[in-house]
Design an enzyme around this catalytic site. Structure first.
Site, PDB file in Angstrom:
ATOM      1  N   HIS A 179       0.813  -1.214   0.000  1.00  0.00           N
ATOM      2  CA  HIS A 179       0.000   0.000   0.000  1.00  0.00           C
ATOM      3  C   HIS A 179       0.849   1.266   0.000  1.00  0.00           C
ATOM      4  O   HIS A 179       0.347   2.347  -0.295  1.00  0.00           O
ATOM      5  CB  HIS A 179      -0.995  -0.005   1.169  1.00  0.00           C
ATOM      6  CG  HIS A 179      -0.407   0.309   2.510  1.00  0.00           C
ATOM      7  ND1 HIS A 179      -0.128  -0.654   3.457  1.00  0.00           N
ATOM      8  CD2 HIS A 179      -0.049   1.484   3.078  1.00  0.00           C
ATOM      9  CE1 HIS A 179       0.365  -0.084   4.543  1.00  0.00           C
ATOM     10  NE2 HIS A 179       0.421   1.220   4.335  1.00  0.00           N
TER      11      HIS A 179
ATOM     12  N   ASP B 210       0.105  -7.579   1.395  1.00  0.00           N
ATOM     13  CA  ASP B 210       0.542  -6.189   1.584  1.00  0.00           C
ATOM     14  C   ASP B 210       2.062  -6.077   1.621  1.00  0.00           C
ATOM     15  O   ASP B 210       2.630  -5.387   2.463  1.00  0.00           O
ATOM     16  CB  ASP B 210      -0.055  -5.583   2.857  1.00  0.00           C
ATOM     17  CG  ASP B 210       0.006  -4.053   2.853  1.00  0.00           C
ATOM     18  OD1 ASP B 210       0.213  -3.474   1.764  1.00  0.00           O
ATOM     19  OD2 ASP B 210      -0.123  -3.451   3.929  1.00  0.00           O
TER      20      ASP B 210
ATOM     21  N   SER C 184       4.700   2.702   7.942  1.00  0.00           N
ATOM     22  CA  SER C 184       4.306   1.545   7.146  1.00  0.00           C
ATOM     23  C   SER C 184       5.454   1.075   6.269  1.00  0.00           C
ATOM     24  O   SER C 184       6.102   1.867   5.588  1.00  0.00           O
ATOM     25  CB  SER C 184       3.106   1.890   6.261  1.00  0.00           C
ATOM     26  OG  SER C 184       1.947   2.052   7.035  1.00  0.00           O
TER      27      SER C 184
END
Length: 362
Positions: free
Chosen positions: A97, A127, A205
């Site tokens: 992402h 992911d 992230s």
């Protein structure tokens, strides 16, 4: 004389104030109290950050857009995230992402040197993504790899990344839960996820979650917070999953694993199999019309009298399996359409079940 008395009183007051003023010491910096040596755990955290931070990178992405006035394609900043160096070939691991929808990306190393990145492969369902930079090997510090199979709730966890675009930030906490399931950007479940209270903010992230030995145990991927800021509940993809998928992405650009249609949870599986004195992967649930259902695999059931364990998969072909990652890795040796012999413990009896593999959903 009243006037004389008033004058004497004023003079006495002024003399008193003058005495107080002259008796007050001048304002000066206070002497510094010696600090003494740092605590042992402080030294360990400092050493961990110094050793691991050169492996952590900052990722910026660019998206192309059409200017509605000039009809020219222009590039605009899309987002930022973190990642880490996987190997000396310049492969960098991050979240899918982080780079989703980007037309290009740039990777900045810990020494602030930036390099354009090529996309190597993506696994949206997990992911995960791999980028590659062309940097001198002397500047590449691959991260140390740990294991997520033997993690325990309560052990320390350390997250390094670039939250909010800030340079190389360290947050600390503990592993607060194991065996969580979260949804990927494709709405597919990611199992055996690590939950931590180490602060994970926007920009973290794709960065690493480390154990106290400075080894990678997970990839920080999400926080549970209505405001988007860390609220003490962060999630990381377990390193055993990362260590299985990343080599596939480097080799072929995608990760395709046969789907058999069962639900597992390593933590719960270990708890129950240890109580039974066996080793294997406990089947928690079986999805309808799946290869597992067609093979007659039995799920775990909850009854008023307690939990009745389902089938425990102990071998795939000749390969022994004791975790979900080992089960997945063993299945990947086969092709969709193959019939795989499973060795299963059911009611303490060993049986063989033929399982016909299906391709992963497109």
């Amino acid at each position: 004389n009243p006037l004389t008395l008033i004058l004497l009183a004023v003079i006495a007051f002024l003399l008193y104030r003058l005495t107080v003023y002259t008796a007050t010491p001048p304002a000066e910096p206070r002497p510094i109290t010696p600090r003494g040596d740092l605590a042992t755990d402080e030294k360990a955290t400092i050493d961990l950050f110094k050793a691991a931070s050169p492996s952590v990178v900052y990722i910026t992405t660019i998206a192309q857009t059409l200017n509605p006035w000039t009809l020219n394609v222009q590039e605009i900043p899309r987002g930022t995230g973190s990642g880490f160096i996987w190997d000396l070939a310049g492969n960098v691991v991050t979240n899918f992402h982080v780079i989703q929808g980007a037309s290009s990306a740039q990777v900045t190393l810990a020494d602030r040197n930036a390099y354009p990145a090529d996309l190597v492969g993506v696994a949206p369902d997990a992911d995960l993504a791999v980028l590659r930079i062309r940097a001198p090997k002397s500047k590449l510090r691959p991260i140390l790899i740990g294991s997520s199979l033997d993690l325990q709730v309560g052990q320390k966890a350390f997250a390094i990344g670039d939250p909010f675009g800030l340079d190389q930030t360290l947050t600390t906490g503990v592993i607060s839960a194991l065996g969580r399931t979260i949804q990927s950007v494709t709405n597919q479940p990611i199992d055996n996820v690590i939950q931590t209270d180490a602060a994970i903010n926007p920009g973290n992230s794709g960065g690493p979650l480390l154990d106290s030995a400075g080894r990678l145990i997970g990839v920080n991927t999400a926080i549970y917070s209505p405001s988007g800021a860390s609220a003490g509940v962060g999630f990381a993809i377990p390193v055993d999953t990362v260590n299985r998928i990343v080599p596939q992405l480097i080799k072929s650009g995608h990760a395709a694993s046969p789907q058999i249609g069962i639900v597992t949870n390593d933590r719960l599986s270990r708890q129950i199999t240890r109580q039974l004195g066996v080793e294997g992967v406990l089947v928690l649930d079986v999805r309808p019309n799946s290869p597992a259902a067609n093979a007659d695999l039995r799920p775990t059931r909850r009854t008023p009298n307690g939990i009745i364990p389902g089938d425990i998969i102990t071998r795939v072909g000749d390969t022994k399996v004791i975790s979900n990652e080992e089960l997945t890795a063993a299945l990947q040796k086969y092709n969709p359409g193959d019939t795989v012999p499973l060795t299963v413990l059911r009611n303490r009896q060993t049986i063989q079940l033929p399982l016909k593999l299906e391709p992963p959903p497109q």
